[in-house]
Design a protein around this motif. Structure first.
Motif, PDB file in Angstrom:
ATOM      1  N   VAL A 460       0.859  -1.190   0.000  1.00  0.00           N
ATOM      2  CA  VAL A 460       0.000   0.000   0.000  1.00  0.00           C
ATOM      3  C   VAL A 460       0.890   1.233   0.000  1.00  0.00           C
ATOM      4  O   VAL A 460       2.060   1.197   0.371  1.00  0.00           O
ATOM      5  CB  VAL A 460      -0.943   0.017   1.229  1.00  0.00           C
ATOM      6  CG1 VAL A 460      -1.853  -1.186   1.232  1.00  0.00           C
ATOM      7  CG2 VAL A 460      -0.146   0.101   2.529  1.00  0.00           C
ATOM      8  N   GLY A 461       0.305   2.322  -0.423  1.00  0.00           N
ATOM      9  CA  GLY A 461       1.033   3.586  -0.472  1.00  0.00           C
ATOM     10  C   GLY A 461       0.424   4.494  -1.505  1.00  0.00           C
ATOM     11  O   GLY A 461      -0.390   4.074  -2.334  1.00  0.00           O
ATOM     12  N   LYS A 467       4.952   0.692  -5.465  1.00  0.00           N
ATOM     13  CA  LYS A 467       4.255  -0.606  -5.367  1.00  0.00           C
ATOM     14  C   LYS A 467       4.401  -1.418  -6.658  1.00  0.00           C
ATOM     15  O   LYS A 467       4.798  -2.585  -6.641  1.00  0.00           O
ATOM     16  CB  LYS A 467       2.767  -0.369  -5.060  1.00  0.00           C
ATOM     17  CG  LYS A 467       2.508   0.478  -3.829  1.00  0.00           C
ATOM     18  CD  LYS A 467       1.028   0.580  -3.526  1.00  0.00           C
ATOM     19  CE  LYS A 467       0.244   1.274  -4.632  1.00  0.00           C
ATOM     20  NZ  LYS A 467       0.637   2.672  -4.829  1.00  0.00           N
ATOM     21  N   LEU A 623      -8.057  -0.134   1.376  1.00  0.00           N
ATOM     22  CA  LEU A 623      -7.391  -0.811   2.494  1.00  0.00           C
ATOM     23  C   LEU A 623      -8.319  -1.794   3.191  1.00  0.00           C
ATOM     24  O   LEU A 623      -7.861  -2.712   3.873  1.00  0.00           O
ATOM     25  CB  LEU A 623      -6.874   0.229   3.495  1.00  0.00           C
ATOM     26  CG  LEU A 623      -5.887   1.262   2.922  1.00  0.00           C
ATOM     27  CD1 LEU A 623      -5.354   2.154   4.029  1.00  0.00           C
ATOM     28  CD2 LEU A 623      -4.733   0.582   2.200  1.00  0.00           C
ATOM     29  N   VAL A 634       3.929  -0.792   3.905  1.00  0.00           N
ATOM     30  CA  VAL A 634       3.538   0.583   3.594  1.00  0.00           C
ATOM     31  C   VAL A 634       4.734   1.284   2.973  1.00  0.00           C
ATOM     32  O   VAL A 634       5.791   1.401   3.600  1.00  0.00           O
ATOM     33  CB  VAL A 634       3.074   1.330   4.862  1.00  0.00           C
ATOM     34  CG1 VAL A 634       2.607   2.743   4.509  1.00  0.00           C
ATOM     35  CG2 VAL A 634       1.964   0.559   5.566  1.00  0.00           C
ATOM     36  N   ASP A 636       6.524   4.600   0.955  1.00  0.00           N
ATOM     37  CA  ASP A 636       6.476   6.054   0.778  1.00  0.00           C
ATOM     38  C   ASP A 636       7.761   6.494   0.098  1.00  0.00           C
ATOM     39  O   ASP A 636       8.859   6.284   0.636  1.00  0.00           O
ATOM     40  CB  ASP A 636       6.320   6.747   2.132  1.00  0.00           C
ATOM     41  CG  ASP A 636       6.192   8.260   1.982  1.00  0.00           C
ATOM     42  OD1 ASP A 636       5.484   8.695   1.048  1.00  0.00           O
ATOM     43  OD2 ASP A 636       6.829   8.988   2.768  1.00  0.00           O
ATOM     44  N   GLU A 642       6.543   1.320   6.998  1.00  0.00           N
ATOM     45  CA  GLU A 642       5.857   0.528   8.024  1.00  0.00           C
ATOM     46  C   GLU A 642       5.607  -0.869   7.464  1.00  0.00           C
ATOM     47  O   GLU A 642       5.449  -1.042   6.269  1.00  0.00           O
ATOM     48  CB  GLU A 642       4.515   1.170   8.422  1.00  0.00           C
ATOM     49  CG  GLU A 642       4.643   2.495   9.143  1.00  0.00           C
ATOM     50  CD  GLU A 642       3.283   3.087   9.474  1.00  0.00           C
ATOM     51  OE1 GLU A 642       2.262   2.389   9.270  1.00  0.00           O
ATOM     52  OE2 GLU A 642       3.224   4.240   9.947  1.00  0.00           O
ATOM     53  N   ARG A 643       5.548  -1.855   8.391  1.00  0.00           N
ATOM     54  CA  ARG A 643       5.209  -3.214   7.994  1.00  0.00           C
ATOM     55  C   ARG A 643       4.572  -3.944   9.157  1.00  0.00           C
ATOM     56  O   ARG A 643       4.855  -3.665  10.311  1.00  0.00           O
ATOM     57  CB  ARG A 643       6.434  -3.952   7.458  1.00  0.00           C
ATOM     58  CG  ARG A 643       7.476  -4.282   8.508  1.00  0.00           C
ATOM     59  CD  ARG A 643       8.663  -5.016   7.879  1.00  0.00           C
ATOM     60  NE  ARG A 643       9.521  -4.099   7.115  1.00  0.00           N
ATOM     61  CZ  ARG A 643      10.341  -4.489   6.155  1.00  0.00           C
ATOM     62  NH1 ARG A 643      10.385  -5.757   5.810  1.00  0.00           N
ATOM     63  NH2 ARG A 643      11.090  -3.611   5.544  1.00  0.00           N
ATOM     64  N   LYS A 655       1.418   6.055   9.486  1.00  0.00           N
ATOM     65  CA  LYS A 655       0.983   6.424   8.136  1.00  0.00           C
ATOM     66  C   LYS A 655      -0.182   5.558   7.665  1.00  0.00           C
ATOM     67  O   LYS A 655      -1.130   6.047   7.067  1.00  0.00           O
ATOM     68  CB  LYS A 655       2.170   6.302   7.156  1.00  0.00           C
ATOM     69  CG  LYS A 655       1.946   7.019   5.839  1.00  0.00           C
ATOM     70  CD  LYS A 655       3.241   7.073   5.053  1.00  0.00           C
ATOM     71  CE  LYS A 655       3.090   7.983   3.845  1.00  0.00           C
ATOM     72  NZ  LYS A 655       2.863   9.396   4.184  1.00  0.00           N
ATOM     73  N   TYR A 656      -0.098   4.240   7.946  1.00  0.00           N
ATOM     74  CA  TYR A 656      -1.186   3.341   7.545  1.00  0.00           C
ATOM     75  C   TYR A 656      -2.482   3.742   8.235  1.00  0.00           C
ATOM     76  O   TYR A 656      -3.556   3.765   7.627  1.00  0.00           O
ATOM     77  CB  TYR A 656      -0.810   1.897   7.884  1.00  0.00           C
ATOM     78  CG  TYR A 656      -1.872   0.891   7.515  1.00  0.00           C
ATOM     79  CD1 TYR A 656      -1.995   0.405   6.231  1.00  0.00           C
ATOM     80  CD2 TYR A 656      -2.777   0.423   8.495  1.00  0.00           C
ATOM     81  CE1 TYR A 656      -2.979  -0.518   5.901  1.00  0.00           C
ATOM     82  CE2 TYR A 656      -3.756  -0.497   8.171  1.00  0.00           C
ATOM     83  CZ  TYR A 656      -3.858  -0.973   6.867  1.00  0.00           C
ATOM     84  OH  TYR A 656      -4.841  -1.885   6.536  1.00  0.00           O
ATOM     85  N   TYR A 660      -5.925   4.754   6.422  1.00  0.00           N
ATOM     86  CA  TYR A 660      -7.142   3.986   6.668  1.00  0.00           C
ATOM     87  C   TYR A 660      -8.259   4.895   7.175  1.00  0.00           C
ATOM     88  O   TYR A 660      -9.409   4.809   6.718  1.00  0.00           O
ATOM     89  CB  TYR A 660      -6.857   2.884   7.690  1.00  0.00           C
ATOM     90  CG  TYR A 660      -7.989   1.904   7.847  1.00  0.00           C
ATOM     91  CD1 TYR A 660      -8.140   0.842   6.947  1.00  0.00           C
ATOM     92  CD2 TYR A 660      -8.917   2.047   8.882  1.00  0.00           C
ATOM     93  CE1 TYR A 660      -9.180  -0.053   7.086  1.00  0.00           C
ATOM     94  CE2 TYR A 660      -9.967   1.158   9.025  1.00  0.00           C
ATOM     95  CZ  TYR A 660     -10.093   0.109   8.122  1.00  0.00           C
ATOM     96  OH  TYR A 660     -11.137  -0.780   8.244  1.00  0.00           O
TER      97      TYR A 660
END
Length: 677
Positions: A460-461, A467, A623, A634, A636, A642-643, A655-656, A660
């Motif tokens: 996601v991003g 991606k 999402l 995630v 950027d 992020e994971r 950020k996620y 969301y």
């Protein structure tokens, strides 16, 4: 290697057919060019031969009875045969006269009061002469009738023979030309399949299509028309010059001057025509690209009322082509028929000057038969020259087109590995991967993660975060600049691209369907996928619920891009395709982005079946569709920021969480707007 040599190599593949065609062409030309020699013999021997000396002989088959005596022509009297007095039959105007004695010297003839006066360069002589009646003249011609008929039949036979062999050579050369182009088109299309994705990033689809269709068609014209004419014209020229030298060496040597003139002519023409043809072919490719783009985006053009602007853009390109074609036409007009006619007239003026100035009277330099044959061959000489000149424009167009085709074939392609690779487990690891489409403009920066067999990994991003680039590297559409992509512990750079992709499947946001049927779009013509397996895949993804309304069911015809099907139907077929190939790694590239809520529910149920036992990568903007993913990455600006699982990332409130919450807020606002009075 030059374009000409490469075309020759293609032609050499079918050399037997070409050589047979050229042999038949040589026979046809030889038969055709024998005609004037036969005509020369008919004129000099069987028609004008009546003026040869005649001798009084005994009666025989080829003798003529005149006033109670038998006469045989000189060329029919054998050596040692007893012959009497010599007489002559001479033509004056339209009448023939019998002279009962030899004549000293021939010259200008005149008859008055039964006296034949011959004025030659040295003297004037008079001979008693008797005018022959038509029947008596015919009697003197009768012995030659058989020879005339035989030569006429031979001429007719040669014409028929030439026609038959002309048909044969035309058929053979056309057949070989079509075989060459068939082979060339297959090679070009096969090479396109091997070209890397980066090639198509920089070249519009319309231009690629122009190389395969328009340019190869122009090359076909080279083989079917240009080379055919060049071969036949060259053989004609060889045959005609051979005949001319047999008739008169000096005049034939003068005619040879035409050859260097033609060579210089062709060189100068090609120098100027090449630039125009390059420009024309380039603009044609631009027009093809624009037409292709316009058709693909016709809904946008009409929706935003851009028809006028699109037409003006097309007219601008079309006007450029027209201007170059005018320049080329001007060049063709100057260097084609007019110049040939000029050379032809010069050649005839020289011939008339030579014959008229070098001979005191007709017949002292040339016999009438030889004169006829020479004029006939001189006329024929300019036919192949005209044919060659008329093909110069096509020759240049074809040469430029061939350059463009070979330019495409010279692009470095990927060797196709047809071997079967054992199915891998699906462990994927990105180890400190960096990648840039353009030098020093990295879209991925030191990306590292690992996906275990059977896991679902969501990417996601925001747009441009990297991606799709991760998926491109996984499929080896592009290769990494730094780091490594590993599958089951093996670097993908150590595997062929076909091995990497052999056990992968992908479902795109905008699925692509080929012309055929729904089933053929699932199997893609793979013989290992049975009808039962394809139908099961369609049922497993729930396609039977949306496709059962179609008249032919799974055999429903699909036209280009599946435009008669809904977005949901196309997406389900794409899902079934991926499932039928039973991949170890499955990629869903925003596969539910363009689907309504009801269809998305069907697909979400099918995904649980599709993902089972497979490593699945999901690129998603919604999402809500990836809550159950084993791992969410995630991105950027090319880095993983992020994971973790959905719950973990929501708890981090990073950020996620923001993405969301933003989507949930938009959904709530949309829902309120739809339900408000």
């Amino acid at each position: 290697m030059t374009t000409g040599k490469r075309l020759f190599r293609y032609a050499a593949i079918f050399k037997k057919t070409i050589l047979l065609g050229l042999l038949m062409l040589s026979i046809a030309v030889a038969a055709e060019l024998t005609g004037p020699f036969l005509a020369k013999k008919m004129i000099d021997t069987h028609i004008l031969g009546i003026e040869l000396p005649w001798y009084e002989t005994a009666q025989r088959g080829d003798s003529v009875l005149y006033q109670g005596k038998w006469y045989t022509r000189q060329d029919h009297v054998s050596e040692g045969e007893k012959a009497g007095a010599q007489v002559r039959v001479l033509q004056v105007g339209r009448d023939y006269y019998f002279v009962g004695q030899p004549i000293a010297e021939d010259g200008q003839r005149e008859v008055q009061n039964g006296k034949l006066t011959i004025n030659s360069s040295s003297e004037t002589a008079e001979y008693p002469a008797q005018r022959l009646t038509n029947s008596e003249v015919f009697a003197f011609f009768r012995p030659e009738t058989k020879g005339l008929i035989m030569l006429a039949v031979a001429c007719m036979g040669l014409l028929i023979l030439a026609s038959v062999f002309h048909y044969g050579q035309k058929f053979m050369l056309q057949k070989s030309a079509n075989q060459v182009i068939q082979k060339l088109r297959v090679d070009v299309f096969a090479h396109i399949q091997r070209l890397p994705i980066t090639y198509f990033d920089n070249l519009p689809a319309g231009k690629v299509v122009a190389r395969v269709t328009n340019d190869t068609e122009a090359v076909r014209e080279l083989f079917t028309k240009v080379l055919d004419q060049f071969f036949s014209s060259s053989i004609y020229l060889i045959g005609i010059f051979t005949a001319l030298f047999l008739l008169d060496v000096r005049l034939a040597s003068v005619c040879l001057l035409l050859l260097p003139i033609m060579v210089v002519w062709v060189i100068l023409y090609r120098k100027y025509a090449a630039a125009f043809n390059h420009a024309i072919r380039s603009r044609l490719s631009d027009i093809n690209a624009m037409i292709n783009e316009s058709i693909q985006g016709m809904s946008i053009i009409q929706a935003f009322r851009r028809e006028k602007e699109t037409k003006e853009e097309f007219n601008e390109l079309n006007e450029e082509i027209f201007s170059y074609q005018k320049k080329l036409q001007r060049l063709n007009s100057i260097t084609s028929f007019n110049l040939v006619q000029l050379l032809r007239n010069i050649a005839f003026i020289l011939f008339i000057w030579y014959v008229g100035g070098a001979s005191a009277g007709v017949g002292t330099l040339f016999t009438f038969g030889a004169l006829y044959a020479f004029v006939d061959y001189l006329n024929r000489l300019f036919q192949p020259i005209t044919q060659i000149v008329n093909q110069l424009a096509l020759l240049e167009q074809a040469r430029v087109a061939a350059e463009r085709v070979f330019e495409l074939l010279d692009e470095e392609g990927i060797e196709v590995d047809r071997g079967k690779a054992s199915c891998y487990q699906g462990n994927v690891r990105f180890d400190n991967v960096s990648f840039a489409y353009q030098p020093n403009q990295y879209v991925l920066k030191q990306v590292s993660f690992e996906a275990w067999p059977g896991e679902t990994v969501a990417l996601v991003g925001h747009t441009g975060s990297g991606k799709s680039s991760i998926i491109n590297l996984l499929f080896r559409f592009y290769d990494v600049n730094q780091g490594a992509v590993m599958i089951d512990g093996r670097n993908v750079m150590e595997m062929t691209k076909q091995q990497v992709r052999q056990h992968m499947g992908i479902v795109l946001q905008d699925p692509f369907l080929f012309t055929g049927t729904i089933l053929s779009n699932v199997t893609l013509g793979d013989p290992s996928i049975s009808r039962e397996r394809a139908e099961k895949a369609l049922r497993d993804v729930g396609a039977d619920q949306l496709l059962r309304t179609l008249q032919n069911g799974f055999d429903e015809p699909v036209i280009e891009k599946g435009s008669t099907l809904s977005a949901g139907q196309r997406q389900l077929i794409s899902f079934a395709r991926a499932l039928a190939f039973d991949p170890a790694i499955l990629v869903l590239d925003e596969a539910t982005a363009n689907i309504d809520t009801e269809t998305e529910g069907i697909i979400q149920q099918a995904l649980e079946v599709v993902k089972k036992g497979r490593t699945t990568f999901i690129i998603a903007h919604r999402l809500s569709t990836i809550k159950n993913a084993d791992q969410i990455l995630v991105l950027d600006r090319g880095s993983i920021v992020e994971r973790g699982r959905h719950e973990d990332l929501m708890a981090k409130r990073g950020k996620y969480f923001q993405m969301y919450q933003l989507q949930q807020g938009e959904s709530a606002s949309t829902g309120m707007a739809l339900t408000s009075p």
